[in-house]
Enzyme design. Structure first.
Site, PDB file in Angstrom:
ATOM      1  N   ARG A 168      32.456 -53.774 -46.684  1.00 36.33           N
ATOM      2  CA  ARG A 168      31.214 -53.575 -45.950  1.00 36.33           C
ATOM      3  C   ARG A 168      31.112 -54.431 -44.680  1.00 36.33           C
ATOM      4  O   ARG A 168      30.017 -54.816 -44.266  1.00 36.33           O
ATOM      5  CB  ARG A 168      30.000 -53.850 -46.858  1.00 36.33           C
ATOM      6  N   SER A 217      22.189 -47.472 -49.936  1.00 40.17           N
ATOM      7  CA  SER A 217      22.190 -48.648 -50.813  1.00 40.17           C
ATOM      8  C   SER A 217      21.586 -49.841 -50.093  1.00 40.17           C
ATOM      9  O   SER A 217      21.951 -50.145 -48.952  1.00 40.17           O
ATOM     10  CB  SER A 217      23.615 -48.976 -51.249  1.00 40.17           C
ATOM     11  N   GLU A 299      22.775 -54.922 -47.706  1.00 43.71           N
ATOM     12  CA  GLU A 299      23.679 -53.968 -47.066  1.00 43.71           C
ATOM     13  C   GLU A 299      22.971 -53.299 -45.890  1.00 43.71           C
ATOM     14  O   GLU A 299      23.584 -52.990 -44.875  1.00 43.71           O
ATOM     15  CB  GLU A 299      24.161 -52.929 -48.063  1.00 43.71           C
TER      16      GLU A 299
END
Length: 310
Positions: A168, A217, A299
């Site tokens: 990520r 998310s 995130e």
């Protein structure tokens, strides 16, 4: 207010950003720049004073813009940056503004497998910046190179190995704007690829609130730990399970809710402010830490300034 360079695209002062994000929240940008093409973007950045902040946004799928808005210039690319071409040798070239889902579908039509992109919300530029992934595959697994325009207006081609791609995250040069990405995709039968993507969409719609106002998310799945106690790159521990165990599924603050269908989807249930959404997220992080000792990492990208009550 700083004098802005002349452009061929569209440059708008005091542009509200809420309608440009999936969460439908956020104050205005000092300036919103929608460049006409690569040259327009490069010329603008080279002429823009170095002290003016710049932020690049895609379709706002993984973003909370705070209620006080954004200082400086927000760059949003559209036509001129969304092309998708199939080249020899299983190569797929995609503009930064191309939707991940469109890239997956066009590649599949040509018998090339980039199916992991099909259910990832957002654009290719954002997918590169966060090394987006799904179903065990990440951008890093298929990326060959990217073209960026630097804060000083220079074009640079950077090989994937030079981007520091990790879970990520990436290590793009400061201020660089991704304008194009090149992928290497394995061959497969188009009908099989489309069947795979149909199954992915069905599973997503069954397990995630895909029709609600979310930003995907909310928190990253925590990294695991090796036998030595050092963090590794295994993410079998799921954020949604930690949120559930902390009793925060369905928790609310103002118009924000942790979605009952999937506990890791922060949702604007109606009339939420950015402060509601971010505030609820922070409450969840505290509850998870109190229950498990694990600190969840956001995130969703949160940018801009809050409104300070006097």
């Amino acid at each position: 207010m700083t004098d802005m360079p002349s452009v061929r695209g569209t440059l708008t002062a005091d542009r509200p950003l809420g309608d440009l994000t999936w969460m439908r929240v956020g104050g205005p940008a000092d300036w919103l720049f929608q460049p006409a093409d690569h040259d327009d973007l490069a010329d603008f950045l080279s002429a823009l004073p170095a002290d003016v902040p710049v932020f690049t946004m895609g379709v706002g799928s993984n973003l909370i813009v705070r209620d006080g808005g954004m200082r400086g210039v927000v760059i949003r690319m559209g036509r001129g940056f969304n092309g998708i071409t199939i080249e020899e040798g299983g190569v797929v070239r995609a503009g930064a503004a191309a939707l991940d889902s469109f890239v997956a579908r066009k590649a599949a039509d040509a018998g090339l497998d980039l199916t992991f992109l099909r259910t990832i919300p957002g654009t290719i530029g954002g997918a590169v910046a966060m090394n987006a992934g799904c179903y065990g595959q990440y951008v890093a697994d298929r990326l060959i190179e990217v073209t960026v325009i630097t804060r000083t207006g220079e074009r640079q081609v950077i090989a994937a190995k030079g981007l520091g791609l990790a879970y990520r995250q990436s290590a793009l040069p400061d201020g660089a704007v991704v304008v194009e990405a090149v992928f290497n995709a394995p061959a497969a039968a188009p009908e099989d690829l489309h069947a795979t993507m149909d199954a992915q969409l069905k599973k997503r719609d069954e397990t995630q609130p895909s029709k609600d106002r979310t930003a995907g998310s909310t928190f990253r799945n925590p990294a695991g730990f090796s036998s030595t106690g050092k963090a590794d790159d295994v993410h079998d521990l799921k954020a949604w399970k930690l949120i559930d165990d902390a009793g925060m599924r369905g928790a609310t603050l103002g118009g924000a809710i942790m979605n009952p269908k999937h506990a890791n989807f922060l949702t604007n249930a109606g009339g939420a402010s950015a402060a509601d959404l971010e505030g609820l997220g922070e409450r969840v992080r505290k509850a998870v830490y109190d229950a498990s000792g694990i600190t969840l990492e956001w995130e969703i990208k949160r940018v801009g300034e809050p409104i300070v009550n006097s």
